[in-house]
Design a protein around this motif. Sequence first.
Motif, PDB file in Angstrom:
ATOM      1  N   LEU A  83     102.026  64.672  52.233  1.00 45.20           N
ATOM      2  CA  LEU A  83     100.903  64.214  51.413  1.00 45.20           C
ATOM      3  C   LEU A  83     100.243  62.969  51.979  1.00 45.20           C
ATOM      4  O   LEU A  83      99.076  62.700  51.696  1.00 45.20           O
ATOM      5  CB  LEU A  83     101.382  63.897  49.986  1.00 45.20           C
ATOM      6  N   GLY A  84     101.002  62.175  52.734  1.00 43.61           N
ATOM      7  CA  GLY A  84     100.440  60.933  53.255  1.00 43.61           C
ATOM      8  C   GLY A  84     101.504  59.895  53.510  1.00 43.61           C
ATOM      9  O   GLY A  84     102.618  60.221  53.908  1.00 43.61           O
ATOM     10  N   GLU A  85     101.136  58.628  53.237  1.00 45.18           N
ATOM     11  CA  GLU A  85     102.036  57.504  53.508  1.00 45.18           C
ATOM     12  C   GLU A  85     102.926  57.257  52.290  1.00 45.18           C
ATOM     13  O   GLU A  85     102.425  56.954  51.205  1.00 45.18           O
ATOM     14  CB  GLU A  85     101.187  56.262  53.817  1.00 45.18           C
ATOM     15  N   VAL A  86     104.224  57.414  52.480  1.00 47.77           N
ATOM     16  CA  VAL A  86     105.158  57.356  51.351  1.00 47.77           C
ATOM     17  C   VAL A  86     105.867  56.000  51.303  1.00 47.77           C
ATOM     18  O   VAL A  86     106.393  55.534  52.319  1.00 47.77           O
ATOM     19  CB  VAL A  86     106.215  58.476  51.462  1.00 47.77           C
ATOM     20  N   HIS A  87     105.833  55.372  50.134  1.00 48.89           N
ATOM     21  CA  HIS A  87     106.618  54.153  49.885  1.00 48.89           C
ATOM     22  C   HIS A  87     107.583  54.425  48.738  1.00 48.89           C
ATOM     23  O   HIS A  87     107.248  55.155  47.807  1.00 48.89           O
ATOM     24  CB  HIS A  87     105.708  52.989  49.499  1.00 48.89           C
ATOM     25  N   VAL A  88     108.749  53.816  48.819  1.00 51.95           N
ATOM     26  CA  VAL A  88     109.745  53.941  47.755  1.00 51.95           C
ATOM     27  C   VAL A  88     109.945  52.586  47.093  1.00 51.95           C
ATOM     28  O   VAL A  88     110.144  51.583  47.792  1.00 51.95           O
ATOM     29  CB  VAL A  88     111.099  54.444  48.306  1.00 51.95           C
ATOM     30  N   VAL A  89     109.827  52.560  45.779  1.00 52.14           N
ATOM     31  CA  VAL A  89     110.227  51.391  44.987  1.00 52.14           C
ATOM     32  C   VAL A  89     111.074  51.963  43.861  1.00 52.14           C
ATOM     33  O   VAL A  89     110.555  52.635  42.963  1.00 52.14           O
ATOM     34  CB  VAL A  89     109.019  50.607  44.427  1.00 52.14           C
ATOM     35  N   ALA A  90     112.378  51.718  43.913  1.00 48.22           N
ATOM     36  CA  ALA A  90     113.294  52.396  42.987  1.00 48.22           C
ATOM     37  C   ALA A  90     114.364  51.417  42.504  1.00 48.22           C
ATOM     38  O   ALA A  90     114.641  50.411  43.166  1.00 48.22           O
ATOM     39  CB  ALA A  90     113.940  53.595  43.682  1.00 48.22           C
ATOM     40  N   PRO A  91     114.952  51.706  41.353  1.00 46.47           N
ATOM     41  CA  PRO A  91     115.978  50.804  40.814  1.00 46.47           C
ATOM     42  C   PRO A  91     117.166  50.645  41.772  1.00 46.47           C
ATOM     43  O   PRO A  91     117.495  51.564  42.524  1.00 46.47           O
ATOM     44  CB  PRO A  91     116.428  51.494  39.519  1.00 46.47           C
ATOM     45  N   ASP A  92     117.784  49.483  41.715  1.00 46.44           N
ATOM     46  CA  ASP A  92     118.918  49.223  42.623  1.00 46.44           C
ATOM     47  C   ASP A  92     120.208  49.865  42.115  1.00 46.44           C
ATOM     48  O   ASP A  92     121.232  49.811  42.780  1.00 46.44           O
ATOM     49  CB  ASP A  92     119.109  47.716  42.849  1.00 46.44           C
ATOM     50  N   ARG A  93     120.137  50.467  40.916  1.00 49.08           N
ATOM     51  CA  ARG A  93     121.323  51.135  40.345  1.00 49.08           C
ATOM     52  C   ARG A  93     120.846  52.212  39.372  1.00 49.08           C
ATOM     53  O   ARG A  93     119.668  52.299  39.062  1.00 49.08           O
ATOM     54  CB  ARG A  93     122.210  50.134  39.625  1.00 49.08           C
ATOM     55  N   GLU A  94     121.797  52.981  38.881  1.00 47.05           N
ATOM     56  CA  GLU A  94     121.471  54.038  37.913  1.00 47.05           C
ATOM     57  C   GLU A  94     120.785  53.444  36.688  1.00 47.05           C
ATOM     58  O   GLU A  94     121.266  52.477  36.104  1.00 47.05           O
ATOM     59  CB  GLU A  94     122.780  54.734  37.496  1.00 47.05           C
TER      60      GLU A  94
END
Length: 249
Positions: free
Chosen positions: A26-37
């Motif tokens: 789709l394009g340029e992918v960035h991840v911003v996700a929690p550091d834990r569950e």
Amino acid sequence: MLILCTNDDGYMAPGLGVLVEAAQGLGEVHVVAPDREQSATSHSLTMHVPLRARNVRDGWHSVTGTPTDCVMLGTQAILPRRPDVVLSGVNHGMNMGEDVLYSGTVSAAMEATIFGIPAVAVSYAGRDDVHMASYAGLLARLLPQLVQRNDYPPETLLNINLPAIPASEVKGVRVTRLGRRVFTDSLTQGKDPSGKPYYWIGGGNIEWGLDEGTDYHAVAEGYVSVTPLHLDLTNHALLRDVASWELSA
Ligand code: MN
């Protein structure tokens, strides 16, 4: 396209890796996700302590907060500009029917919808993740059909559930409505080692109505379900009835 990927299982969860792999086209992918569950944190925001973001690898940040925090930080601080699409998942476990009210996965997509960004939540409807990785190819084909369009509906997110079978055995895609649980047995009571009672929410047996047209029915029949959800919880059909109650202050 600039794409923000997040989840509620934490940045190390295999499902997020499947989503990122599927999103590459789709394009340029960035991840911003929690550091834990952060499963079942719903739409909660962290307001009383500061948040920290850590650059864990190229294009990937972990955040000391909830999925909603991640979308807020990602869209307003971490990504080089406002993303064109927010993708959330692939959640380890189904998000159907009433689940969408508890789900951090769905709420992350909802947060993007509030900002006016097209968003898709993806969940794998299995108790283990045996077949989850097989869905990277299917999602790479399906996601562009959902988000690369000029008529993406406003104030709407798309909630996808993947059946717990190999992707190669999927029969197709069905557009569905939310199902309803008919029974859930998820409260366990017991005694802790010192003899005091405890209560534990989760697990148990969930039974669903088998109405045709629902997300649960589609997934149970081996289809991928796509359910459009919108922000307006107003029961429009009841506005006139409740007005007729002639409430006074
Ligand atoms: Mn989860």
